[in-house]
Design a protein around this motif. Sequence first.
Motif, mmCIF file in Angstrom:
data_model
loop_
_atom_site.group_PDB
_atom_site.id
_atom_site.type_symbol
_atom_site.label_atom_id
_atom_site.label_comp_id
_atom_site.label_asym_id
_atom_site.label_seq_id
_atom_site.Cartn_x
_atom_site.Cartn_y
_atom_site.Cartn_z
ATOM 1 N N SER A 95 19.017 12.511 41.604
ATOM 2 C CA SER A 95 18.182 12.602 40.406
ATOM 3 C C SER A 95 16.773 13.068 40.719
ATOM 4 O O SER A 95 16.080 13.590 39.856
ATOM 5 C CB SER A 95 18.096 11.231 39.730
ATOM 6 O OG SER A 95 19.371 10.775 39.384
ATOM 7 N N GLY B 222 22.992 18.146 38.732
ATOM 8 C CA GLY B 222 23.027 18.397 37.296
ATOM 9 C C GLY B 222 23.470 17.162 36.536
ATOM 10 O O GLY B 222 23.841 16.140 37.124
ATOM 11 N N ARG B 223 23.418 17.280 35.227
ATOM 12 C CA ARG B 223 23.774 16.168 34.364
ATOM 13 C C ARG B 223 25.204 15.714 34.578
ATOM 14 O O ARG B 223 25.480 14.523 34.708
ATOM 15 C CB ARG B 223 23.578 16.626 32.923
ATOM 16 C CG ARG B 223 23.558 15.528 31.926
ATOM 17 C CD ARG B 223 23.061 16.089 30.603
ATOM 18 N NE ARG B 223 23.882 15.555 29.503
ATOM 19 C CZ ARG B 223 23.759 14.335 29.054
ATOM 20 N NH1 ARG B 223 22.900 13.514 29.583
ATOM 21 N NH2 ARG B 223 24.504 13.921 28.067
ATOM 22 N N SER C 37 28.365 18.369 23.642
ATOM 23 C CA SER C 37 26.965 18.008 23.785
ATOM 24 C C SER C 37 26.434 17.519 22.440
ATOM 25 O O SER C 37 26.653 18.158 21.416
ATOM 26 C CB SER C 37 26.165 19.223 24.246
ATOM 27 O OG SER C 37 24.806 18.975 23.997
ATOM 28 N N HIS D 165 10.608 21.959 39.143
ATOM 29 C CA HIS D 165 11.900 21.862 38.505
ATOM 30 C C HIS D 165 11.898 22.520 37.122
ATOM 31 O O HIS D 165 12.875 23.143 36.721
ATOM 32 C CB HIS D 165 12.264 20.379 38.393
ATOM 33 C CG HIS D 165 13.569 20.125 37.743
ATOM 34 N ND1 HIS D 165 14.753 20.629 38.230
ATOM 35 C CD2 HIS D 165 13.895 19.416 36.644
ATOM 36 C CE1 HIS D 165 15.740 20.239 37.458
ATOM 37 N NE2 HIS D 165 15.261 19.513 36.484
ATOM 38 N N ALA E 197 15.111 12.084 35.500
ATOM 39 C CA ALA E 197 16.011 13.228 35.566
ATOM 40 C C ALA E 197 16.554 13.548 34.181
ATOM 41 O O ALA E 197 16.676 14.715 33.791
ATOM 42 C CB ALA E 197 17.156 12.929 36.528
ATOM 43 N N GLU E 198 16.883 12.508 33.414
ATOM 44 C CA GLU E 198 17.436 12.744 32.081
ATOM 45 C C GLU E 198 16.402 13.326 31.138
ATOM 46 O O GLU E 198 16.703 14.198 30.323
ATOM 47 C CB GLU E 198 18.015 11.449 31.520
ATOM 48 C CG GLU E 198 19.374 11.152 32.143
ATOM 49 C CD GLU E 198 19.782 9.707 31.976
ATOM 50 O OE1 GLU E 198 19.288 9.066 31.019
ATOM 51 O OE2 GLU E 198 20.579 9.229 32.795
ATOM 52 N N ASP F 81 15.915 16.914 32.041
ATOM 53 C CA ASP F 81 17.063 17.656 31.513
ATOM 54 C C ASP F 81 16.892 17.954 30.034
ATOM 55 O O ASP F 81 17.159 19.047 29.560
ATOM 56 C CB ASP F 81 18.334 16.819 31.671
ATOM 57 C CG ASP F 81 19.081 17.205 32.927
ATOM 58 O OD1 ASP F 81 18.530 18.009 33.689
ATOM 59 O OD2 ASP F 81 20.191 16.693 33.127
ATOM 60 N N ASP G 228 16.673 21.495 28.280
ATOM 61 C CA ASP G 228 17.660 21.813 27.245
ATOM 62 C C ASP G 228 17.007 22.315 25.968
ATOM 63 O O ASP G 228 17.411 23.311 25.380
ATOM 64 C CB ASP G 228 18.452 20.554 26.915
ATOM 65 C CG ASP G 228 19.904 20.729 27.255
ATOM 66 O OD1 ASP G 228 20.193 21.582 28.115
ATOM 67 O OD2 ASP G 228 20.738 20.034 26.649
#
Lengths: 341, 593, 296
Positions: free
Chosen positions: B570, B580-581, B2, B254, B225-226, B229, B233
């Motif tokens: 997404s 998920g990613r 990552s 979400h 979606a990104e 995320d 994160d």
Amino acid sequence: MTTTAPPVTPVRRRVAVAGVRHAAGRVLAVLARSAAVFAPVFLVATFVTFALRSLSGLSPARVQLGEEATPEAIERVEAQWGLDRPFLTQYGDWFTSVLHGDLGTSWVNGADISTLIGLGLGVSLSVATFALIIGVFAGFLLGTVAALRRTTVIDRTITGFVTVISVMPAFVVGIVLVSVLAVGLGLFPSAGYVPAEQGAGAWLAHITLPALALSFDVVADVARQLRSSLVGAYQENYVTGAVVRGLSPRRIFFTHVLRNALGPTLATLGQKFPALVGASVVTEWIFGLQGFGRFANDSAQAGDVPAVQGVLVVSIALVVSFNLVVNLVLAHVTPASRRGV
Amino acid sequence: MSPLSPDTLTPRPERPRPERARPETARPTDDGGSPEAAPVLALHDVRVTDRAGDREIVHGVTFTLTPGKAVGIVGESGSGKTLTCRAVLGILPPHFEVSGGRVDLMGEDTATKTPRQWTDLRGSTIGAVFQDPASYLNPAITVGAQIAEVLRVKRGLSRRAARRRAVELLAAVRLRDPGRVHGQYVHELSGGMLQRVLIAAAVAVEPRALIADEATTALDVTVQAEILDLLADLRERTGLALVVVSHDLAVVAHLCDEVLVMRRGEVVEQGETRSVLHHPRHPYTRLLVAEHEQYGLDRFRHPSGGVMTTPAVKAAREAEPGAVLEVTGLDVHHGRGRARRRVLRDVTLGIAPGEIVGLIGETGSGKSTLARAVLGLVPPSAGSIRVAGEDVGAYGPRQWRALRRRGVIQYVFQDPLRSLDPDLTIEDSLVEPLLIQGVRRKEAAPRVRSFLDRVRLTPDLLERLPAELSGGQRQRVAVARALVTGPRLVVLDEPVSALDSANRVQVLEILKELRASGVALLLISHDLGSVAGTADRVAVLHRGELVETGAARDIVNHPVHPYTRLLLGSAPTLRGRPAGRAEREALRALPAD
Amino acid sequence: MVRRVLALTSGRIAVVILAVIALLALLGPWLAPQDPLATGDHALAAYSAGHWMGTDHLGRDVLSRLLDGSRVSVLGSLEVALVALVAGAVPGILSVHLGRVFEWLTLRIADTLVALPFLLFAIAVIALLGNGITQAMLVTGTLVSPLFYRVSRAATLAVARSAYVEAAIVSGASIGWIVRRHVWAKVLPPIAVALAQTVGVGFVIVSSLTFLGIGVQPPEPTWGGLLASDLGYLGHRPWAPVAPALLIMITVWACNLLADAIRDVSGEAGRAPANDRKARAHRREAAGPHPAGGSR
């Protein structure tokens, strides 16, 4: 730690190199674009200028021989000046010599026009540069203060002052300055010019009043434009963004607001220059300066066509080069997209 | 691996400013917020008043945010959610003020802060990102320099160190080629990239709380979606506390642990996200959830989802069989010379009378180009377009004008404000298509009035100017204008994307009712929910190609093409968990066929 | 638009001043108490019943010369503005519609004209083509026409790219319809602003030229010429230049004021205040709560 450290250095170098290339490329691009715009400008303008003589029907023979010249004498003189050749040939020759810096000789006294203009240009450029400096400095000061204190008494006072000076033509300002500061109070010499070599003090004293007279218009335009661009920039979201990132008001003003407001203001300055050149005719007349503008006026009144043409060519060159400088500064201040290229 | 490796965003232990010591629990521990953690942000009955009108706009908001937690605020536009955020950030518009309650940041009352202290707080204790990221970055400076600026001012880093750190941050928000992005300007980057840049700048000096005000609104669903995320994160890894403001329930569902539902400045319901959204108690929350289920994707997870074909619609279709629009093998190119590129490739699509076909695609997929080609605003380079039986592909300007004057095709634009002439009254705008047809004004006016009812507008609006109408009203005017000529086909380009939930539902309901009159609709949108809840059939456009076409229910429930699966995966929903990613990356990597 | 301009105090002031000046230009010769060209024995006389503003160095009545002198300036500045309007606005609007070649050509010409110092050119043209103000103003008007070109082109472009024009096109509207219905109302206000500004600029140019003694034959009175001759005996009558200078400044100021007033009442920004009022009235009728601020 080790996962990200190694790639950092090459990345940074690439950024730096790209940055330098970016800047150099941008300057070149600006130069190329300006040349593309100004080459046709120069061609068309000189052509129009040259066509003036044919349209005017003036001839060196009339200037030199007077009204009672015989047709033969006129023809002889015109042939001597090369005026019997086809128009386009004449223009071609003239344009070529202009490119070489040769503006021809005066009909009136046969003197070299380039030299005559060169003599006057020193005076005019001193005055114009000084006027620009005053205009930019005072304009920025007034515009900035008005924008930062907008809708207060200070803003209204400045706006009012700017409105008053914007409606004062250069010759009116000139007369007021002469009558009050020179004739009335005797603080400055009312006319004449002393080159800088003979003493900076005297030089400054002689160009201050004409420069002031010229600068009013610049001050007004710069102050007005800067104020409205600053006020507009302060309403943009990126200012909110900078506030939220915790930047100080001072920093936000200098790196974010001013930077974006500078573009339109510089453009205004670029458009102001031709007016400045034109107004120099009037101020030089009032203040008795033997400058470029005075020369233009005298030559025009005397019907000295080559001299007038020379004056116009030089003034166009001045405007074009000034705009080139403005464009270069603009390119440095704002990225390409925002100039609508 | 990552890119968000621990060393890029969590140098907490060796923080250079010991005076602002963190409580022990603030460390990025396994679960970010244990109940005893000191709150980062606490609002107690916060009220905001408009001094100009002396009206209270926000009537008391209370919530507590501990490290690693996320609070969501949902509500329609004008509900006061943005003003609440601005009050927290200390950036209320000039004549607004916090008139009651208190905002505590790191346990200190913000009301006592001087402007200088506010400047210190922002960025280092609390940050914010907004909708329309392009406008929140300075267009005259490279984006990297704007991140580095924060680091230099707040951390005192040298020019060089700030630049290096800025590039690291750009990598940490998962921008590809961060070194390049660092030197680019706002106009060179896409909306999704800019939102990452904005996030990187906001978290550059590790604030304890981040306010995301509609931060993913108007982004493509896969980009959204990104970004979601990324926020999740950051929260997990660095203990960043989030305030998520959105009109989209699914986004809040979400991301957030707690949710506040606001309406007209009032918090009507507040509680743990799952319990509020799954078992809403207040009627307004129930309405929001119901609207979301109708025009969201959740319902399709249930067998009863989909658009019903009513007898009236069936009758309309049978009365006039045959396709209103037939596009076959359509290619469209943009640009000329070397810049020429194909925007649409071999597109084949038909619409029957009384049918709504939804066209889904992301920015740059060519969906607007398809609309413009159908309308004759962009010439096709291959293939045929038949409108109401006429082959219009080869029509010249004259033939197009003749066709248009008959009012066969109409168009509804995305931005309702700009699609109405600001100088004309609503009535003038509405009668214009009829006047162009040569109808006399006397006859046109009553015809227009009869349409108002169908789009739920009252006649008193007719003499107003567009600026005096709400967004929803304007869009309904635009729909009415498209209908007055009795068209066979109406193309709607993102008709609801600028509207909030209530107005969106209203416009979509109007569209569904239209089917009974036999008009064919091409509904273009990047919002899967509104298309899936409205359209009979759905077509998915990806990089200029139609990758999948089928009944709305089938597409939503059993997507075949990897891209369709990526799109659906997404989209966040109220109940299910989006892909998920890793799953999305896998779908992206799948070959097209 | 006229009504909206007159609704503003600044607009009313500007219109009144300009109307008075225009009347002077029209009726000046009849209003003048004495023959402005008649010389008298009392050179440089002070204010008296016969000469309200005294006499000049040739004993001519100053008031009469002021009243009579407005004509040249007013006519000249109007000519500049009208020439610039025609030479600039027409190609400006057409440049959006007539294709790339015409667009490129007119853009280049506008670039060229902007680079020419118009006062120098005006002087050159008068001197070389004949000593008349009319030709000079023709040339000056052409040289300042890029302002109109730019303004009208920008407005036309903005309209042409707007969604409502596209909506009209999709409804089958012709170019003529679009221009009549949509373009006109958007292009007119900026052109009106430019026109008012240009009249002011033209006024300064004419005054500058007449101040230099270019473009008029000596005995004919002009405001610029009055100023220039007053400059010659500043020592005897230091207040002499005040009247013509003030007249010039007030006229230019009125033009700028009018331009600002037109700008204020037109366009999005201008309609906003009026609409706010109307919208508030509507809202009161509706009596419902309404969005305030809020998220976008």
